[in-house]
Design a protein around this motif. Structure first.
Motif, short mmCIF file in Angstrom:
data_model
loop_
_atom_site.label_atom_id
_atom_site.label_comp_id
_atom_site.label_asym_id
_atom_site.label_seq_id
_atom_site.Cartn_x
_atom_site.Cartn_y
_atom_site.Cartn_z
N ALA A 44 0.84 -1.21 0.00
CA ALA A 44 0.00 0.00 0.00
C ALA A 44 0.87 1.25 0.00
N ILE A 45 1.95 1.22 0.75
CA ILE A 45 2.86 2.36 0.79
C ILE A 45 3.49 2.59 -0.58
N ARG A 46 3.85 1.53 -1.25
CA ARG A 46 4.42 1.66 -2.60
C ARG A 46 3.39 2.24 -3.56
N SER A 47 2.13 1.87 -3.38
CA SER A 47 1.07 2.43 -4.23
C SER A 47 0.96 3.94 -4.03
N VAL A 48 1.03 4.38 -2.78
CA VAL A 48 0.98 5.81 -2.50
C VAL A 48 2.17 6.51 -3.15
N ARG A 49 3.31 5.88 -3.10
CA ARG A 49 4.51 6.44 -3.74
C ARG A 49 4.27 6.70 -5.22
N ARG A 50 3.55 5.79 -5.87
CA ARG A 50 3.33 5.92 -7.32
C ARG A 50 2.30 7.00 -7.64
N ILE A 51 1.22 7.05 -6.86
CA ILE A 51 0.14 7.97 -7.22
C ILE A 51 0.28 9.35 -6.61
N ALA A 52 1.03 9.44 -5.51
CA ALA A 52 1.20 10.74 -4.84
C ALA A 52 2.61 10.82 -4.25
N PRO A 53 3.61 10.91 -5.09
CA PRO A 53 5.00 10.84 -4.62
C PRO A 53 5.41 11.98 -3.70
N HIS A 54 4.63 13.06 -3.66
CA HIS A 54 4.97 14.19 -2.80
C HIS A 54 4.50 13.98 -1.36
N LYS A 55 3.70 12.95 -1.09
CA LYS A 55 3.24 12.68 0.27
C LYS A 55 4.37 12.10 1.12
N ARG A 56 4.44 12.53 2.38
CA ARG A 56 5.47 12.01 3.28
C ARG A 56 4.86 10.91 4.13
N LEU A 57 5.50 9.75 4.15
CA LEU A 57 4.99 8.58 4.84
C LEU A 57 5.95 8.17 5.95
N VAL A 58 5.39 8.02 7.15
CA VAL A 58 6.20 7.70 8.33
C VAL A 58 5.63 6.45 9.00
N ALA A 59 6.46 5.45 9.21
CA ALA A 59 6.06 4.26 9.95
C ALA A 59 6.30 4.51 11.44
N VAL A 60 5.27 4.27 12.23
CA VAL A 60 5.38 4.39 13.69
C VAL A 60 5.31 2.98 14.25
N PHE A 61 6.44 2.48 14.74
CA PHE A 61 6.50 1.10 15.21
C PHE A 61 5.97 1.00 16.64
N PRO A 62 5.03 0.07 16.89
CA PRO A 62 4.56 -0.16 18.25
C PRO A 62 5.70 -0.68 19.14
N PRO A 63 5.49 -0.69 20.46
CA PRO A 63 6.51 -1.24 21.34
C PRO A 63 6.94 -2.64 20.90
N ARG A 64 8.24 -2.86 20.86
CA ARG A 64 8.81 -4.17 20.55
C ARG A 64 8.40 -4.71 19.18
N ARG A 65 8.08 -3.80 18.27
CA ARG A 65 7.74 -4.18 16.91
C ARG A 65 8.55 -3.32 15.94
N SER A 66 8.95 -3.91 14.83
CA SER A 66 9.64 -3.16 13.78
C SER A 66 9.60 -3.99 12.51
N SER A 67 10.00 -3.37 11.41
CA SER A 67 10.03 -4.08 10.13
C SER A 67 11.07 -3.42 9.24
N VAL A 68 12.03 -4.20 8.82
CA VAL A 68 13.05 -3.69 7.89
C VAL A 68 12.40 -3.33 6.56
N THR A 69 11.43 -4.13 6.15
CA THR A 69 10.74 -3.85 4.88
C THR A 69 10.05 -2.50 4.92
N LEU A 70 9.32 -2.23 6.00
CA LEU A 70 8.67 -0.93 6.12
C LEU A 70 9.69 0.20 6.21
N LYS A 71 10.74 -0.02 6.98
CA LYS A 71 11.77 1.00 7.14
C LYS A 71 12.36 1.41 5.79
N ASN A 72 12.50 0.44 4.91
CA ASN A 72 13.09 0.72 3.59
C ASN A 72 12.08 1.28 2.59
#
Length: 206
Positions: free
Chosen positions: A141-169
């Motif tokens: 979904a984030i990649r889709s936003v990148r394609r249709i609205a590349p000027h939007k800023r997207l920030v992943a907020v990781f919950p406690p003890r959760r993270s994702s390298v894929t999302l980070k990248n």
């Protein structure tokens, strides 16, 4: 001349956040004021425009507490929109003894979050988006936003003890909710709705 506020929309993966908070502090953080927590991440000239909270109603004894919390959240947080999916029953069979048991699988929440994020980007609802999740399934979904609205800023907020390298990248930036932070942003113990109904924090959520 006054500067136009940056519109920030938040998209919350309710179960990913719940599991992270529960792992970190058990039930102490569960009576969470989403708007207060997310507002604490905003910078100068940023305005929290909407919070989309995605979850599904659980089975069993915890359902009553979950419904009470969702009602309290709706009553106290005016810009929070609840999106409630469902759990679907399925039968699992043991390969060794062939015993069957009923399990429940959450349905719709992840897809609903992804669709809402992409739709809002296309409709120019936000300038910045906070995606509260550590689930890499959000990446398409984030990649889709990148394609249709590349000027939007997207920030992943990781919950406690959760993270994702894929999302980070995939996003522009990441933030981390540390273990004790949610406890600074709780709803009042007793939340009163406009019609006078009161929703009380469960005693074992303290």
């Amino acid at each position: 001349m006054s500067q136009t506020n940056v519109r920030v929309a938040a998209y919350v993966d309710g179960f990913n956040l719940y599991n992270g908070m529960h792992d970190a502090r058990r039930r102490r953080s569960l009576w969470l004021n989403m708007e207060s927590l997310l507002g604490s991440f905003l910078g100068v000239n940023q305005e929290l425009a909407v919070v989309h909270y995605f979850t599904a109603l659980v089975q069993g004894q915890s359902r009553h507490h979950q419904v009470t919390y969702l009602d309290a959240l709706a009553a106290h947080c005016p810009i929070t929109e609840l999106h409630v999916g469902r759990f679907q029953a399925k039968q699992l069979q043991c390969r060794n003894c062939h015993h069957t048991r009923t399990s429940y699988e959450e349905k719709e929440s992840d897809v609903s979050l992804a669709v809402q994020l992409v739709e809002d980007a296309a409709l120019d609802v936000f300038d910045h988006a906070l995606i509260v999740s550590g689930d890499s399934d959000m990446a398409p979904a984030i990649r889709s936003v990148r394609r249709i609205a590349p000027h939007k800023r997207l920030v992943a907020v990781f919950p406690p003890r959760r993270s994702s390298v894929t999302l980070k990248n995939t996003v522009d930036a990441t933030l981390q909710i540390y273990d004790r932070v949610p406890e600074r942003h709780l709803l009042p113990d007793n939340v009163k709705a406009v019609d006078g109904t009161t929703f009380n924090r469960p005693s074992h959520w303290r």
